[in-house]
Design an enzyme around this catalytic site. Structure first.
Site, PDB file in Angstrom:
ATOM      1  N   HIS A  12       0.827  -1.215   0.000  1.00 30.65           N
ATOM      2  CA  HIS A  12       0.000   0.000   0.000  1.00 30.65           C
ATOM      3  C   HIS A  12       0.862   1.266   0.000  1.00 30.65           C
ATOM      4  O   HIS A  12       1.710   1.427   0.874  1.00 30.65           O
ATOM      5  CB  HIS A  12      -0.874  -0.033   1.258  1.00 30.65           C
ATOM      6  CG  HIS A  12      -1.917   1.024   1.323  1.00 30.65           C
ATOM      7  ND1 HIS A  12      -2.181   1.720   2.479  1.00 30.65           N
ATOM      8  CD2 HIS A  12      -2.784   1.492   0.393  1.00 30.65           C
ATOM      9  CE1 HIS A  12      -3.170   2.570   2.263  1.00 30.65           C
ATOM     10  NE2 HIS A  12      -3.562   2.457   1.010  1.00 30.65           N
ATOM     11  N   GLU A  39       0.548  -0.424  -4.713  1.00 31.33           N
ATOM     12  CA  GLU A  39      -0.573   0.513  -4.916  1.00 31.33           C
ATOM     13  C   GLU A  39      -0.037   1.913  -4.715  1.00 31.33           C
ATOM     14  O   GLU A  39       0.848   2.133  -3.871  1.00 31.33           O
ATOM     15  CB  GLU A  39      -1.674   0.207  -3.892  1.00 31.33           C
ATOM     16  CG  GLU A  39      -2.941   1.031  -4.063  1.00 31.33           C
ATOM     17  CD  GLU A  39      -3.020   2.294  -3.234  1.00 31.33           C
ATOM     18  OE1 GLU A  39      -4.033   2.990  -3.336  1.00 31.33           O
ATOM     19  OE2 GLU A  39      -2.057   2.624  -2.487  1.00 31.33           O
ATOM     20  N   ASP A  41      -1.330   6.397  -5.153  1.00 34.28           N
ATOM     21  CA  ASP A  41      -2.397   7.372  -5.390  1.00 34.28           C
ATOM     22  C   ASP A  41      -1.873   8.443  -6.341  1.00 34.28           C
ATOM     23  O   ASP A  41      -0.799   9.004  -6.098  1.00 34.28           O
ATOM     24  CB  ASP A  41      -2.795   8.034  -4.066  1.00 34.28           C
ATOM     25  CG  ASP A  41      -3.139   7.012  -3.002  1.00 34.28           C
ATOM     26  OD1 ASP A  41      -4.158   6.327  -3.155  1.00 34.28           O
ATOM     27  OD2 ASP A  41      -2.364   6.882  -2.018  1.00 34.28           O
ATOM     28  N   HIS A  54      -1.475  11.215  -1.766  1.00 40.07           N
ATOM     29  CA  HIS A  54      -2.771  10.735  -1.287  1.00 40.07           C
ATOM     30  C   HIS A  54      -3.747  11.874  -1.048  1.00 40.07           C
ATOM     31  O   HIS A  54      -4.876  11.871  -1.531  1.00 40.07           O
ATOM     32  CB  HIS A  54      -2.575   9.919  -0.008  1.00 40.07           C
ATOM     33  CG  HIS A  54      -3.864   9.394   0.548  1.00 40.07           C
ATOM     34  ND1 HIS A  54      -4.682  10.128   1.380  1.00 40.07           N
ATOM     35  CD2 HIS A  54      -4.489   8.210   0.365  1.00 40.07           C
ATOM     36  CE1 HIS A  54      -5.752   9.417   1.685  1.00 40.07           C
ATOM     37  NE2 HIS A  54      -5.665   8.247   1.087  1.00 40.07           N
ATOM     38  N   GLU A 114      -4.223   3.920  -8.107  1.00 44.54           N
ATOM     39  CA  GLU A 114      -5.493   4.485  -7.645  1.00 44.54           C
ATOM     40  C   GLU A 114      -5.601   5.911  -8.176  1.00 44.54           C
ATOM     41  O   GLU A 114      -4.768   6.767  -7.865  1.00 44.54           O
ATOM     42  CB  GLU A 114      -5.598   4.481  -6.122  1.00 44.54           C
ATOM     43  CG  GLU A 114      -6.969   5.018  -5.711  1.00 44.54           C
ATOM     44  CD  GLU A 114      -7.175   5.209  -4.224  1.00 44.54           C
ATOM     45  OE1 GLU A 114      -6.431   4.637  -3.407  1.00 44.54           O
ATOM     46  OE2 GLU A 114      -8.112   5.967  -3.897  1.00 44.54           O
TER      47      GLU A 114
HETATM   48  O1  G3P Z   1      -6.422   1.529  -3.123  1.00 41.92           O
HETATM   49  C1  G3P Z   1      -6.675   1.050  -1.846  1.00 41.92           C
HETATM   50  C2  G3P Z   1      -6.542   2.117  -0.802  1.00 41.92           C
HETATM   51  O2  G3P Z   1      -5.382   2.861  -1.048  1.00 41.92           O
HETATM   52  C3  G3P Z   1      -7.726   3.026  -0.770  1.00 41.92           C
HETATM   53  O3  G3P Z   1      -7.724   3.943   0.255  1.00 41.92           O
HETATM   54  O4  G3P Z   1      -7.349   6.153   1.246  1.00 41.92           O
HETATM   55  O5  G3P Z   1      -5.551   4.459   1.351  1.00 41.92           O
HETATM   56  O6  G3P Z   1      -6.114   5.567  -0.790  1.00 41.92           O
HETATM   57  P1  G3P Z   1      -6.631   5.079   0.507  1.00 41.92           P
HETATM   58 MG    MG Z   2      -4.869   4.526  -2.237  1.00 41.38          MG
END
Ligand code: G3P
Ligand code: MG
Length: 244
Positions: A12, A39, A41, A54, A114
């Site tokens: 993440h 993953e 953002d 993020h 994402e």
């Molecule tokens: O993509 C999964 C997760 O990253 C979604 O929530 O807020 O951590 O971007 P967040």
């Molecule tokens: Mg995310």
């Protein structure tokens, strides 16, 4: 997508909380722990450069102030995105999407992008991200997985580059979650991990969708998701879970 080409374990934001999120240092930290899928953002700067962040604002994870969207990439790229995390990470820079894409392609890593738009920029972010991803991965065997909580982002990505695989992110199960994922021609649903149970897994699977979870940081949750037969786990704890 009948064959699922992605690893089960996904780091993440690069390496969760163990390195400055969404920076190259985080990806390198996750990779050192054996992770091969990440993953991140992605959003747009003022001059429409795609970069990793993020939050909509800069304060939490950089030494900048205010809306990230208000600044050019030239200005954003000068910020310190490491000191907030730890003294040793001082000077770590924000990462452009292109730099991270090239890093992953060079190493043979898989990426879950994402689409995290500044509010109001859902469509333009989805289109620009999909077009950039298509170009960057044009010679790659496995495309990146594009995901978003925002239907408008996925709709935009679908209209721009329909062949790139999409996943609908869900933090709750609305009555139309499955219909929405199917209308967007998603290949997967990525749920807050507590939402999965036997019924929801069966609903997704029967509709031909893969089942992924975020953000899973304890062993009992991993065991439950494994027993349910889900397909992917996004975790912060790259130090705790060894990817298989
Ligand atoms: O993509 C999964 C997760 O990253 C979604 O929530 O807020 O951590 O971007 P967040
Ligand atoms: Mg995310």
């Amino acid at each position: 997508m009948t064959d699922w080409p992605y690893p089960r374990w996904v780091a993440h934001r690069g390496a969760g909380k163990l390195a400055p999120e969404n920076t190259l240092a985080a990806f390198e930290f996750g990779a050192r722990h054996g992770y091969r899928m990440f993953e991140c953002d992605v959003k747009l700067s003022a001059d429409d450069v795609l970069f990793l962040l993020h939050d909509a604002t800069l304060e939490r994870t950089t030494n900048g102030r205010g809306e990230a969207r208000a600044q050019s990439w030239q200005a954003l790229s000068q910020l310190d995105a490491g000191s907030w995390h730890s003294v040793g990470c001082k000077g770590q820079r924000l990462a452009s999407f292109e730099a991270i894409a090239r890093y992953c392609l060079d190493k043979g890593y898989f990426l879950n992008i994402e689409i995290k738009p500044t509010p109001g920029l859902e469509t333009v972010t989805g289109i620009k991200l999909a077009n950039a991803a298509d170009l960057l991965w044009k010679d790659a065997a496995v495309p990146p997985l594009l995901s978003s909580f925002q239907v408008a982002c996925l709709q935009a990505a679908k209209s721009a580059q329909p062949q790139l695989p999409r996943a609908l992110l869900l933090d709750k199960l609305t009555p139309d979650w499955l219909a929405t994922a199917l209308a967007l021609e998603c290949v997967a649903v990525v749920c807050k991990y507590t939402l999965w149970d036997e019924q929801t897994v069966a609903q997704a699977r029967n509709a031909g969708l893969r089942t992924l979870s975020y953000t899973v940081n304890d062993e009992s949750a991993v065991q439950r998701l494994t027993a349910l037969g889900t397909d992917g786990i996004i975790t912060d704890r790259v130090d705790l879970f060894k990817p298989d």
